[in-house]
Design a protein around this motif. Structure first.
Motif, short mmCIF file in Angstrom:
data_model
loop_
_atom_site.label_atom_id
_atom_site.label_comp_id
_atom_site.label_asym_id
_atom_site.label_seq_id
_atom_site.Cartn_x
_atom_site.Cartn_y
_atom_site.Cartn_z
N ASP A 84 86.51 -78.20 -31.00
CA ASP A 84 87.65 -77.33 -30.78
C ASP A 84 87.17 -76.02 -30.16
N TYR A 85 87.76 -75.63 -29.03
CA TYR A 85 87.31 -74.42 -28.34
C TYR A 85 87.43 -73.18 -29.22
N LYS A 86 88.34 -73.22 -30.20
CA LYS A 86 88.50 -72.08 -31.10
C LYS A 86 87.34 -71.93 -32.06
N LYS A 87 86.48 -72.96 -32.12
CA LYS A 87 85.32 -72.92 -33.01
C LYS A 87 84.03 -72.60 -32.27
N ILE A 88 84.15 -72.13 -31.02
CA ILE A 88 82.97 -71.82 -30.21
C ILE A 88 82.90 -70.31 -29.98
N ILE A 89 81.72 -69.76 -30.21
CA ILE A 89 81.45 -68.35 -29.92
C ILE A 89 80.30 -68.29 -28.91
N ILE A 90 80.50 -67.54 -27.84
CA ILE A 90 79.43 -67.33 -26.86
C ILE A 90 78.80 -65.97 -27.16
N TRP A 91 77.53 -65.99 -27.53
CA TRP A 91 76.90 -64.75 -27.99
C TRP A 91 76.81 -63.69 -26.89
N GLU A 92 76.65 -64.12 -25.67
CA GLU A 92 76.58 -63.15 -24.57
C GLU A 92 77.91 -62.41 -24.44
N ALA A 93 79.02 -63.10 -24.65
CA ALA A 93 80.32 -62.43 -24.62
C ALA A 93 80.47 -61.49 -25.82
N GLU A 94 79.92 -61.90 -26.97
CA GLU A 94 79.95 -61.02 -28.14
C GLU A 94 79.16 -59.74 -27.89
N ARG A 95 78.06 -59.85 -27.18
CA ARG A 95 77.26 -58.67 -26.86
C ARG A 95 78.03 -57.72 -25.96
N ARG A 96 78.82 -58.29 -25.04
CA ARG A 96 79.64 -57.44 -24.17
C ARG A 96 80.73 -56.73 -24.98
N LYS A 97 81.28 -57.41 -25.99
CA LYS A 97 82.24 -56.76 -26.88
C LYS A 97 81.59 -55.60 -27.63
N GLN A 98 80.37 -55.84 -28.06
CA GLN A 98 79.64 -54.78 -28.76
C GLN A 98 79.42 -53.58 -27.85
N ASP A 99 79.10 -53.84 -26.58
CA ASP A 99 78.96 -52.76 -25.60
C ASP A 99 80.27 -51.97 -25.50
N PHE A 100 81.36 -52.70 -25.37
CA PHE A 100 82.66 -52.07 -25.19
C PHE A 100 83.04 -51.20 -26.38
N ASN A 101 82.72 -51.67 -27.57
CA ASN A 101 83.07 -50.96 -28.80
C ASN A 101 81.95 -50.05 -29.28
N ASN A 102 81.15 -49.54 -28.36
CA ASN A 102 80.03 -48.68 -28.72
C ASN A 102 80.53 -47.39 -29.36
N PRO A 103 79.71 -46.76 -30.21
CA PRO A 103 80.14 -45.55 -30.93
C PRO A 103 80.02 -44.26 -30.11
N TYR A 104 79.63 -44.35 -28.84
CA TYR A 104 79.36 -43.15 -28.06
C TYR A 104 80.50 -42.78 -27.12
N GLY A 105 81.54 -43.61 -27.05
CA GLY A 105 82.64 -43.34 -26.13
C GLY A 105 82.29 -43.66 -24.69
N THR A 106 81.22 -44.43 -24.49
CA THR A 106 80.77 -44.79 -23.14
C THR A 106 81.57 -45.98 -22.64
N PHE A 107 81.97 -45.92 -21.35
CA PHE A 107 82.66 -47.06 -20.75
C PHE A 107 81.64 -47.99 -20.10
N PHE A 108 81.53 -49.20 -20.62
CA PHE A 108 80.67 -50.21 -20.02
C PHE A 108 81.51 -51.05 -19.07
N ALA A 109 81.14 -51.05 -17.79
CA ALA A 109 81.91 -51.79 -16.79
C ALA A 109 81.54 -53.26 -16.81
N PHE A 110 82.55 -54.13 -16.68
CA PHE A 110 82.34 -55.56 -16.60
C PHE A 110 82.57 -56.09 -15.18
N GLY A 111 83.20 -55.28 -14.33
CA GLY A 111 83.51 -55.70 -12.97
C GLY A 111 82.24 -55.94 -12.15
#
Length: 302
Positions: A84-111
């Motif tokens: 089931d695709y809902k049971k799959i986590i891609i760690w590289e995508a999780e790392r990008r989420k962590q970048d986005f939610n960083n505590p420094y207010g920095t904008f990490f671009a994905f484009g």
């Protein structure tokens, strides 16, 4: 006390081995019940080694993919082993989420070249909260890498994702499951359209010549149902951001928009260096060219 999710790590090669210590520490949030890889040599290193073919008989909460070959692994898990695709986590995508939610207010671009940073600044200029910036992305390919709308998704905005290549749909579902996803070719013609799958999925296109021009090789030819840009725009009221990347057909799609009916606030399109006639066309439609890197152009509604 909350139970830790039971996970199986899939991908034991260099990516997994070279994860920074802080990343490996995050696995303490899970209960690892097994390790999986297509390379059977890892069976000697991990007592909890699991063959990919044995995943069907296992109980787990998630399979966490720790490999840069996540596209191929996702398709294998879903298409071959019925995961089931809902049971799959891609760690590289999780790392990008962590970048986005960083505590420094920095904008990490994905484009690809920071186009999403430009889009963000225009939203700020227009006074539109990011979480309210509904969007449509045509030609997704990778839902988090080189992607202009991932930051909008992570911010809570709603959108529609359109991708012609069936090989990319599973990956998109895994990472962006809360959005509406269409496996369609965007064309001004109704019915099925011939779509060429390239060795590099990002180059797949309606144009065989465009693939070859960019150094790609056509590996497969498919007939994919088509849909018009205006039909897509009609599915969502008041689209704020429209991103177009259809490998060689971007100008055609852009100029087929019925601007009397639909006026996105921001349009990003991979049209290369725009000719004067295109700039003037967009000006007449009420748009100012505010960014161009000779690959992608960003227009804002005046």
């Amino acid at each position: 006390m909350m139970m830790k999710p039971n996970i199986i790590i899939y991908g034991l090669g260099k990516y997994f081995q070279n994860l920074p210590g802080e990343q490996k520490e995050k696995f303490s949030e899970f209960n690892i019940i097994g390790y999986c890889d297509r390379d059977r040599n890892f069976a000697e290193q991990y007592t909890e080694y699991i063959e990919p073919s044995d995943l069907a008989g296992r109980n787990y909460d998630f399979i966490v993919i720790t490999s840069m070959f996540y596209r191929e692994i996702v398709n294998s898990l879903i298409n071959e082993y019925g995961v089931d695709y809902k049971k799959i986590i891609i760690w590289e995508a999780e790392r990008r989420k962590q970048d986005f939610n960083n505590p420094y207010g920095t904008f990490f671009a994905f484009g690809q070249f920071g186009e999403d940073y430009v889009i963000r600044n225009i939203l700020k200029e227009k006074g539109i909260p990011v979480e309210n910036a509904t969007y449509i992305e045509i030609g997704v390919d990778n839902p988090f890498k080189g992607n202009n709308t991932y930051f909008l998704s992570l911010s809570g905005a709603e959108g529609i994702l359109v991708e012609a290549n069936p090989e990319s749909i599973n990956l998109i579902k895994v990472v962006r499951s809360n959005e509406r996803i269409l496996n369609k070719v965007v064309s001004d013609r109704k019915g099925a359209a011939t779509f060429y799958i390239a060795n590099d999925p990002a180059l797949s296109s309606l144009s065989k010549e465009n693939i070859e021009l960019n150094g790609g090789i056509v590996q497969e030819t498919l007939e994919i149902d088509s849909i018009s840009i205006n039909d897509i725009l009609g599915m969502q009221e008041g689209t704020v951001v429209l991103s177009i990347d259809v490998e060689g057909y971007d100008k055609i799609v852009l100029q087929s928009i019925d601007f009397d009916l639909y006026q996105p606030e921001i349009i990003c399109a991979e049209v290369g260096k725009p000719e004067k006639v295109l700039i003037e066309y967009m000006q007449k439609k009420g748009y100012c060219l505010c960014f161009c890197n000779n690959i992608n152009c960003v227009w804002k509604r005046i």
